[in-house]
Design a protein around this motif. Structure first.
Motif, PDB file in Angstrom:
ATOM      1  N   ALA A 259       0.390  -1.301   0.213  1.00 53.36           N
ATOM      2  CA  ALA A 259       0.410  -0.307   0.066  1.00 53.36           C
ATOM      3  C   ALA A 259       0.618   1.231  -0.201  1.00 53.36           C
ATOM      4  O   ALA A 259       0.341   2.900  -0.535  1.00 53.36           O
ATOM      5  CB  ALA A 259      -0.908   0.102   0.780  1.00 53.36           C
ATOM      6  N   GLY A 260       1.820   0.464   1.099  1.00 56.35           N
ATOM      7  CA  GLY A 260       2.990   2.438   0.983  1.00 56.35           C
ATOM      8  C   GLY A 260       3.841   2.638  -0.581  1.00 56.35           C
ATOM      9  O   GLY A 260       3.289   3.725  -0.972  1.00 56.35           O
ATOM     10  N   LEU A 261       3.910   1.466  -1.625  1.00 56.03           N
ATOM     11  CA  LEU A 261       4.204   1.641  -2.714  1.00 56.03           C
ATOM     12  C   LEU A 261       3.439   2.819  -3.522  1.00 56.03           C
ATOM     13  O   LEU A 261       3.632   3.587  -4.196  1.00 56.03           O
ATOM     14  CB  LEU A 261       5.260   0.435  -3.208  1.00 56.03           C
ATOM     15  N   ALA A 262       2.004   1.961  -3.818  1.00 56.88           N
ATOM     16  CA  ALA A 262       1.163   2.935  -4.146  1.00 56.88           C
ATOM     17  C   ALA A 262       0.998   3.439  -3.981  1.00 56.88           C
ATOM     18  O   ALA A 262       0.755   4.655  -5.038  1.00 56.88           O
ATOM     19  CB  ALA A 262      -0.174   1.431  -4.211  1.00 56.88           C
TER      20      ALA A 262
ATOM     21  N   ALA B  60      -1.671   4.375 -14.986  1.00 63.82           N
ATOM     22  CA  ALA B  60      -3.266   3.621 -14.801  1.00 63.82           C
ATOM     23  C   ALA B  60      -2.219   1.962 -14.661  1.00 63.82           C
ATOM     24  O   ALA B  60      -0.754   2.110 -15.827  1.00 63.82           O
ATOM     25  CB  ALA B  60      -4.237   3.125 -15.795  1.00 63.82           C
ATOM     26  N   GLY B  61      -2.166   1.091 -14.145  1.00 66.47           N
ATOM     27  CA  GLY B  61      -1.549  -0.200 -14.998  1.00 66.47           C
ATOM     28  C   GLY B  61      -1.931  -1.656 -13.799  1.00 66.47           C
ATOM     29  O   GLY B  61      -3.014  -1.474 -13.912  1.00 66.47           O
ATOM     30  N   ASP B  62      -1.552  -2.456 -13.681  1.00 65.43           N
ATOM     31  CA  ASP B  62      -1.813  -3.434 -13.187  1.00 65.43           C
ATOM     32  C   ASP B  62      -2.551  -3.445 -11.716  1.00 65.43           C
ATOM     33  O   ASP B  62      -3.261  -3.505 -12.008  1.00 65.43           O
ATOM     34  CB  ASP B  62      -0.641  -4.632 -13.252  1.00 65.43           C
ATOM     35  N   HIS B  63      -1.726  -2.647 -10.474  1.00 71.88           N
ATOM     36  CA  HIS B  63      -2.049  -2.749  -9.436  1.00 71.88           C
ATOM     37  C   HIS B  63      -3.299  -1.274  -9.228  1.00 71.88           C
ATOM     38  O   HIS B  63      -3.728  -1.917  -8.962  1.00 71.88           O
ATOM     39  CB  HIS B  63      -0.836  -2.120  -8.640  1.00 71.88           C
ATOM     40  N   THR B  64      -3.046  -0.388  -9.887  1.00 75.15           N
ATOM     41  CA  THR B  64      -4.066   0.775  -9.820  1.00 75.15           C
ATOM     42  C   THR B  64      -5.316   0.454 -10.847  1.00 75.15           C
ATOM     43  O   THR B  64      -6.579   0.652 -10.427  1.00 75.15           O
ATOM     44  CB  THR B  64      -3.710   1.602 -10.657  1.00 75.15           C
TER      45      THR B  64
END
Length: 725
Positions: free
Chosen positions: A138-141, A163-167
């Motif tokens: 969560a901190g990295l995101a 935008a990407g895999d995680h978001t």
């Protein structure tokens, strides 16, 4: 009683009515313990490996074994605010600032140089992220989102979007949670209101909702330890709520309505409970068994999602059945006539009027007089609604089927349009002992041949494993993953391009990627779907045959199920493939139905429609067993159960209609298909097709033998209905 389907609910009801506090406390203990299990035991969730199918699944296995899996990547798209050409110096400055901020974050493994689109109207910076055991932290995101926001604020002339895999996953999960939360928030008061209309009394209305809610809570808890046998999927919670509320309310409704009916006829509370157990309790066991048998057919697919959904549905139905034949009789015994308090005067009078079956009698009268005409006319209506199903197309869910108002979805679409290699792609994986030089040379030939063929527009760098025995090449396409041209390109790659370029290598090569996964899933489902349909229909037919010991009745039930499924598929094709009503439902037609929806709708519809089908047929059979001719028994049985069936169907239709208003297209499809089919099933099918078919069959409907008359029962020759014969 020789029939265990009658003996079990009667014994349970007798014990529960004689020991109400034990039954009530036992149910509460079950719910508390189950919820406690969910707190103490972490659920085992499905992994990526559980979803692998065919050649694309083998590609994923090879990539994972060689440690060549692509890390989660976030993309930052830079375009001119308001459109038009980009200021390259401003883009370079923004990219440098973004790279500096991203590099400072713990967990960022690489930041790519700026990539320019072919037209020069967009630039892209890709950021590779380090995954821990639970994915991106969560901190990295949050840190990456802050970095993107800072660059956006510092460069007013640029549109900076991330935008990407995680978001994208996070945005979708958040939207799904919001959709389901709003559906649950609306469905509970709507269900309670419908129960108030059905009973006209607050306590009677609250009992079905209470039992359904506690059944859902208990199932949620039990799924935690069960997930170590059948890993749970993210969507199983919504499935449990959906099925649990539907069957929990229906079963309580059937039981409570019959108990109140018997009390109104002058019987004591205990006698009324026993009769309800013998009749409605029997119906609950049969319909619960039919739902479980229908849903269990999903295991035939061998798919992780379907396995999870099947397990959750089976448990919640079993728990709802258990509660209906144990704690519900205990509550009714304890409450006695207070179950009809406090009464709501207007609703109480309305309920009493509807309960006499006045509306259904007017619909049923012409069916009884002209059964053949009714059967043909209603059959033609059903056939007309089902015809579009013959041309139904299915497709793979992708960006185009996601809500366009999700910012990350819009950004990924823009990236795919400007940078084709970031859109749909094919992944060629080669495992060979021939060495690095041979591998890279063969893949270079394949890349050149693929680009020359014209279907592929770009290629990524070849990735090699540390020992040089496995290589991966990504080939980009200019189409969405669901586009038929993308599927044709992958098929050409598999059947001609790859075999020609890689023929000299030892070992194996496979083609994977998103498009290939869709093709492999289609192929897998093409063989499994007919088997599942056959299994569902066979199991439900056997359940009806076992419960009612009538071959014609089992065949009629199967035919009616097929009619309802045909209508559901026809509505799905009309609305989502051809776009009928897309404006009212606020979606853009993708031109197909998402692949897993038809199978899901089939299984759930057959299971749920059996609820009131069994209830209606059971009441008809009661009258036949008492000596009434089939024609009179059909008329009376349907008239007596019409109010209950209407209430049960209203609950299902209202809940599914709520899902049709949600933003996720899969939920819309599920809601529209089920709501439309159940509405027609509870009206045209059960009020016209079923009685017309049974009247035409006459006494042959009960072959090989007419139901036995209960001891001491006499035919009611004085009844006006009997005089009709």
């Amino acid at each position: 009683m020789s029939n265990p389907l009658t003996a079990v609910p009667m014994r349970a009801a007798r014990w529960s009515a004689a020991h109400p506090w034990r039954a009530i406390l036992g149910w509460l203990a079950l719910v508390v313990v189950a919820v406690g299990l969910a707190v103490l035991i972490p659920a085992q969730e499905t992994s990526d490996a559980d979803y692998r199918v065919g050649e694309s699944g083998r590609a994923d296995e090879l990539v994972e074994a060689a440690d060549l899996g692509a890390p989660d990547t976030e993309h930052v798209l830079l375009t001119a605010r308001g459109g038009g050409p980009l200021d390259r110096s401003e883009v370079d400055a923004a990219a440098a600032e973004l790279s500096r901020r991203a590099d400072a974050l713990s967990g960022v493994t690489a930041v790519s140089p700026v990539q320019w689109s072919e037209a020069g109207t967009a630039a892209l910076v890709s950021i590779e992220l380090e995954d821990d055991a639970e994915g991106v932290s969560a901190g990295l995101a949050e840190g990456l989102a802050d970095a993107t926001a800072s660059v956006r604020a510092d460069h007013a002339g640029l549109e900076v979007r991330q935008a990407g895999d995680h978001t994208l996953d996070e945005a979708i999960n958040e939207r799904v949670a919001d959709d389901l939360g709003s559906a649950e928030l609306i469905s509970v008061p709507v269900t309670l209101l419908l129960m108030l209309l059905a009973f006209g009394a607050l306590i009677a209305a609250g009992l079905p909702v209470l039992l359904a809610g506690t059944s859902v809570a208990a199932t949620m808890g039990l799924m935690a330890p069960l997930s170590y046998l059948v890993p749970t999927e993210a969507t199983v919670g919504s499935m449990i709520v959906l099925i649990g509320m539907a069957v929990g309310v229906d079963y309580s409704l059937f039981y409570l309505k019959r108990e109140r009916e018997e009390r109104a006829a002058g019987r004591t509370t205990l006698d009324a409970i026993e009769i309800a157990a013998q009749t409605s309790g029997h119906s609950i066991l049969v319909s619960g068994g039919a739902v479980i048998a229908s849903v269990a057919a999903l295991f035939v697919m061998g798919d992780a999602t379907f396995n999870s959904l099947a397990a959750g549905s089976i448990v919640v139905v079993a728990v709802a059945v258990l509660g209906s034949i144990t704690v519900l009789p205990a509550l009714l015994a304890k409450l006695g006539r207070f179950v009809d308090r406090p009464r709501l005067p207007l609703l109480w009078r309305l309920n009493a009027r509807i309960g006499r079956g006045g509306i259904s009698s007017r619909v049923l009268a012409p069916v009884v007089r002209h059964p053949l005409v009714a059967l043909v006319a209603s059959g033609l209506v059903v056939a007309a609604l089902a015809v579009p199903a013959l041309g139904m197309k299915t497709g793979w869910a992708d960006l185009e089927t996601l809500p366009a108002d999700i910012p990350e979805v819009a950004t990924m679409k823009a990236i795919g349009a400007e940078f084709p290699t970031e859109g749909a792609s094919a992944r060629v994986v080669v495992a060979s002992p021939d060495g690095e030089t041979a591998l890279t040379g063969a893949l270079e030939r394949l890349e050149a041949d693929a680009l020359e063929a014209g279907a592929f527009t770009g290629a990524g760098e070849t990735r090699l494993s540390e020992d040089g025995s496995t290589a991966v090449l990504e080939l980009g396409m200019p189409w969405a993953e669901t586009d038929a041209r993308a599927g044709a390109a992958v098929t050409e790659l598999r059947e001609s391009l790859a075999p020609a370029a890689l023929a000299g290598l030892e070992g194996e090569y496979v083609v994977g990627g998103g498009v290939a996964e869709g093709l492999d899933y289609d192929e897998d489902q093409r063989f499994a779907l007919p088997l599942v349909i056959g299994t569902v229909l066979l199991l439900t037919m056997l359940m009806m045959l076992s419960a009612f010991r009538s071959v014609p009745l089992a065949l009629v039930s199967t035919a009616l199920n097929l009619a309802s499924v045909g209508v559901a598929f026809g509505m799905l094709a009309l609305v989502f493939q051809h776009g009928w009503g897309s404006g009212a439902l606020d979606f853009t037609s993708p031109g197909f139905v998402i692949q897993w929806i038809p199978l899901f709708v089939l299984v759930v519809l057959v299971g749920l429609s059996m609820d009131y089908h069994v209830f209606v047929v059971s009441r008809i059979r009661e009258h036949v067993a008492r000596g009434l001719p089939t024609r009179v028994a059909v008329e009376r049985g349907i008239a007596e159960t019409a109010g209950v069936v209407t209430s049960a169907a209203a609950v299902m239709v209202s809940v599914f209609s709520i899902f049709a208003t949600l933003s996720m297209l899969e939920m819309k499809m599920m809601g529209v298909g089920l709501a439309a089919a159940i509405l027609l099933d509870a009206t045209l099918v059960r009020l016209v097709l079923l009685p017309a078919a049974l009247i035409l069959l006459g006494e042959h409907a009960w072959w090989p033998g007419r139901p036995d008359r209960p001891a001491g029962e006499q035919v009611e020759e004085h009844d006006p209905a009997y005089a009709l014969t």
